[in-house]
Every structure is written in structure tokens, then in C-alpha cells.
Design an enzyme around this catalytic site. Sequence first.
Site, PDB file in Angstrom:
ATOM      1  N   ARG A 174      20.620  73.764 -29.845  1.00  0.00           N
ATOM      2  CA  ARG A 174      20.162  72.401 -29.600  1.00  0.00           C
ATOM      3  C   ARG A 174      19.171  71.922 -30.661  1.00  0.00           C
ATOM      4  NH1 ARG A 174      19.657  74.397 -24.130  1.00  0.00           N
ATOM      5  NH2 ARG A 174      17.406  74.550 -24.407  1.00  0.00           N
ATOM      6  N   ARG A 178      18.165  69.281 -40.642  1.00  0.00           N
ATOM      7  CA  ARG A 178      18.647  68.079 -41.322  1.00  0.00           C
ATOM      8  C   ARG A 178      18.471  68.236 -42.837  1.00  0.00           C
ATOM      9  NH1 ARG A 178      15.173  64.499 -37.301  1.00  0.00           N
ATOM     10  NH2 ARG A 178      16.524  64.537 -35.464  1.00  0.00           N
ATOM     11  N   ARG A 250       9.171  79.077 -16.207  1.00  0.00           N
ATOM     12  CA  ARG A 250       7.959  79.139 -16.992  1.00  0.00           C
ATOM     13  C   ARG A 250       7.065  77.986 -16.556  1.00  0.00           C
ATOM     14  NH1 ARG A 250       6.712  83.624 -19.438  1.00  0.00           N
ATOM     15  NH2 ARG A 250       5.738  82.591 -21.233  1.00  0.00           N
ATOM     16  N   ARG A 280       1.156  74.723 -28.639  1.00  0.00           N
ATOM     17  CA  ARG A 280       0.955  73.452 -29.324  1.00  0.00           C
ATOM     18  C   ARG A 280      -0.326  72.792 -28.844  1.00  0.00           C
ATOM     19  NH1 ARG A 280       5.542  69.327 -26.741  1.00  0.00           N
ATOM     20  NH2 ARG A 280       4.805  69.379 -24.593  1.00  0.00           N
ATOM     21  N   GLU A 301      -1.706  73.947 -25.043  1.00  0.00           N
ATOM     22  CA  GLU A 301      -0.726  74.346 -24.031  1.00  0.00           C
ATOM     23  C   GLU A 301      -0.438  75.844 -24.143  1.00  0.00           C
ATOM     24  OE1 GLU A 301       2.841  72.105 -23.755  1.00  0.00           O
ATOM     25  OE2 GLU A 301       1.817  70.160 -23.755  1.00  0.00           O
ATOM     26  N   TYR A 349      17.205  72.078 -16.912  1.00  0.00           N
ATOM     27  CA  TYR A 349      16.261  71.275 -17.679  1.00  0.00           C
ATOM     28  C   TYR A 349      16.921  69.930 -17.962  1.00  0.00           C
ATOM     29  CZ  TYR A 349      13.009  69.568 -21.096  1.00  0.00           C
ATOM     30  OH  TYR A 349      12.085  68.791 -21.739  1.00  0.00           O
ATOM     31  N   ASP A 351      16.299  65.845 -19.395  1.00  0.00           N
ATOM     32  CA  ASP A 351      15.486  64.768 -19.944  1.00  0.00           C
ATOM     33  C   ASP A 351      15.430  63.627 -18.941  1.00  0.00           C
ATOM     34  OD1 ASP A 351      14.828  65.979 -22.355  1.00  0.00           O
ATOM     35  OD2 ASP A 351      16.680  65.316 -23.314  1.00  0.00           O
TER      36      ASP A 351
END
Length: 384
Positions: A174, A178, A250, A280, A301, A349, A351
Site C-alpha cells: 500500500r 514515486r 495496537r 512520530r 506517539e 482498518y 479510512d
Amino acid sequence: MTHKDALIVGAGFSGAVIARTLAEAGQSVTVIDARPHVAGNCYTERDAETDVMIHVYGPHIFHTGDEEVWDYVNRFGVFRRYDHRVKTTSQGAVYLMPVNLHTINQFYGKTFGPAEAAAHIAAQASSDIDEPANFEEQAMKFIGPDLYGAFFKGYTEKQWGCSPRDLPASILKRLPVRFSYNDSYFAHPHQGMPEEGYTAIVAAILDHPGIELRLGTEYEAGMEEGFGHLFWSGPLDGYFGYALGRLGYRTLDFERFTEEGDYQGCAVMNYGDSDVPFTRITEHKHFAPWESHEGSVCYREFSRECGPDDIPYYPIRMVEEKKLLADYVAKAQALEGVTFVGRLGSYRYLDMDVTIREALDCARGHLAAQAAGSPTPAFSVDPL
């Protein structure tokens, strides 16, 4: 409780969208949530000290290519354009993420064009792996050991609490690489943030005379009596009292700190080195670049295994979890009058745009099933 058409457990996007769709069809529904607020993990609020809009359970960035979903959320609030860009600190330097032409040139000290960069990465990648069996093998086949070690290995170990060799290859598939200077994290045409936060959006969705909202209300067995149908957006295993065991998640711990001015110059800074304990740092005023604040609120985090009293964030979905999931799905499908929805209800999961799409489809499917005199299935999307 007097008779109503549906009881909906959970006042996040799943529950709110289902409730609104049924209410607009003329039905009477009750929505309950154990928390004292709506919007679930998308909950936002103004920080009392700085007035910065805080994403209390971690950042949520709305992005979608689904035109109906984009039109839907814009019915309930103003979305401002926000292009998500992520940086990562690794081996003493700051890089752009996802890996792009700038990242590659900076990392290798080169001035490659797109074709040269693609050829260079192909030369680094392992050619002896035909079908990657795990995350690490996928990385070796995809980008080679250098970029993998700098940007993915340590971060993944911290995020998932295990070796990347124990994770499925599909996780890395995923993540884009680029061979251009495009550093926008998402490729969807619609990206934005609600001007007044997600809480206001979800509250507006729930603002309908056909919807009764009860916050601070735990679900109790039998509460659905007197309702035509139950929509459950809580944990799938929780509905059954964890009778077969707990599905693995998690969770996140947040370490808050404030600064005067600008702390890191971006919304999200990942930390790829394994000796940095957090994954992060997020600086929340950058999620609303149209606002101006002298102070700043940041969060480190930390990812860890989710315990019984923790907030579940990321479903693990490894081999043992999938076996247990299949058993819970079978139990759910043997029931009548209950539909499991959303991230927790389907142990996937999701979005936000997918959550809304599935909630719309689920509610419409329920109305169609009622009209046809047929039962509504336990899942509108197969969790397996």
C-alpha cells in the site's frame, strides 16, 4: 425504551451516517455511545491553552475519490483544502515521504531523473524473491535494503511491535514509491479538513428530529428489546463478551507538549530510527493552515499492544487473529436482527471516506431489505 426502528451503538461516523440515513427515510432511531462525546476516534476540540484544534485521538485527514461521499460530508460543514505532506527523520537527516524522486536523490546524493532513479532502485532490489512471503521480503523486492532500512524497518518494528518478517507483504504494497517530485501523501482528488473540526460534522449529521442521542451510555445486553434492529459499531468480539478470546489490536499513547511559535514546521514528522522510542510527532496547528496561533500543541506517539482497558486503533489481522475473526464472524452470522459495522465491528482498518461509504450502503441495504421483507445481513461487507 419505547419502540423505535433501530438502536445504534456508537456515535462515530458509522453510527451517525446510518442513523441519519434511516431518519431521513422516516424512521425513529436511538444512538448511544459510552463516551461523553460524539465522533469516536475522530473527535476534535479546541485546546484551552492555545486555541489550536486538537485531534484528540490522533490526526485524521479526510481524502476521497468518492464524489457522493465528498458531497455528503460537505452537507454538514465547511471543508478547507488541506494537502497532507509527511516528513521523516532518519539517520540524522530529514526526508520527504512517501519515497519520491527528491527522497531518492537526497538519500543517495544524486541528481537522477525519473528513469535513472527507477533503474537505480531496481538495481538495489533483490531479484531472487519471486513471491514475497512477508513485509521484509516485499521491501527487499520493492526498494532494496538501503531505503528499507532507513525508512521502513525501524518504524514498522515500533508501529507493530514485531519483526517485519512476521508481517504480511500486503502492508507494504500500500506504500507508494514515486519517481517524480510529487510529495502529496494522498492521491485522491478531494482532500481537506473540516473548518470547525470533525466533532461539529458528526454532531450535524446526528442533528435530526428522528434521532435520539444518548451519550455516556454503555450498551447492556437486552437493551435492543423494543427496537426493530441493532447496528453495532463497537468491537466485534466485545459484542459477544470476548467469549472466544480477544482480537488483537495496537493502541497508541500520546505524550503532549507545548511550544511557543512553530516546533517542527510540519504537521507530521515520522522517526524511522529504531532507537527513537516514538513513531512520530504531530503538530496540530499545521492541520489547519488557514488559522494563526502563537502557541503550538504537539504529541509524541508511542505504539504498543492494546490491553483490555485501552482504546483499540489498528487491527493486527495476522494468522491467529484471522482464525479468531472467522469464528466471531460465524457467531455473528448466526444471529438475527444485528448488523456489525465500521472499523471495530468488522475488524478492518478503514479510512473515513470508506467508513461513510459503507455506512450509507449498509443503511440503504437495510431499508431495501425491510421493503422486501427480508432480513438484513450481519455484515454489509465481508470482514474476511
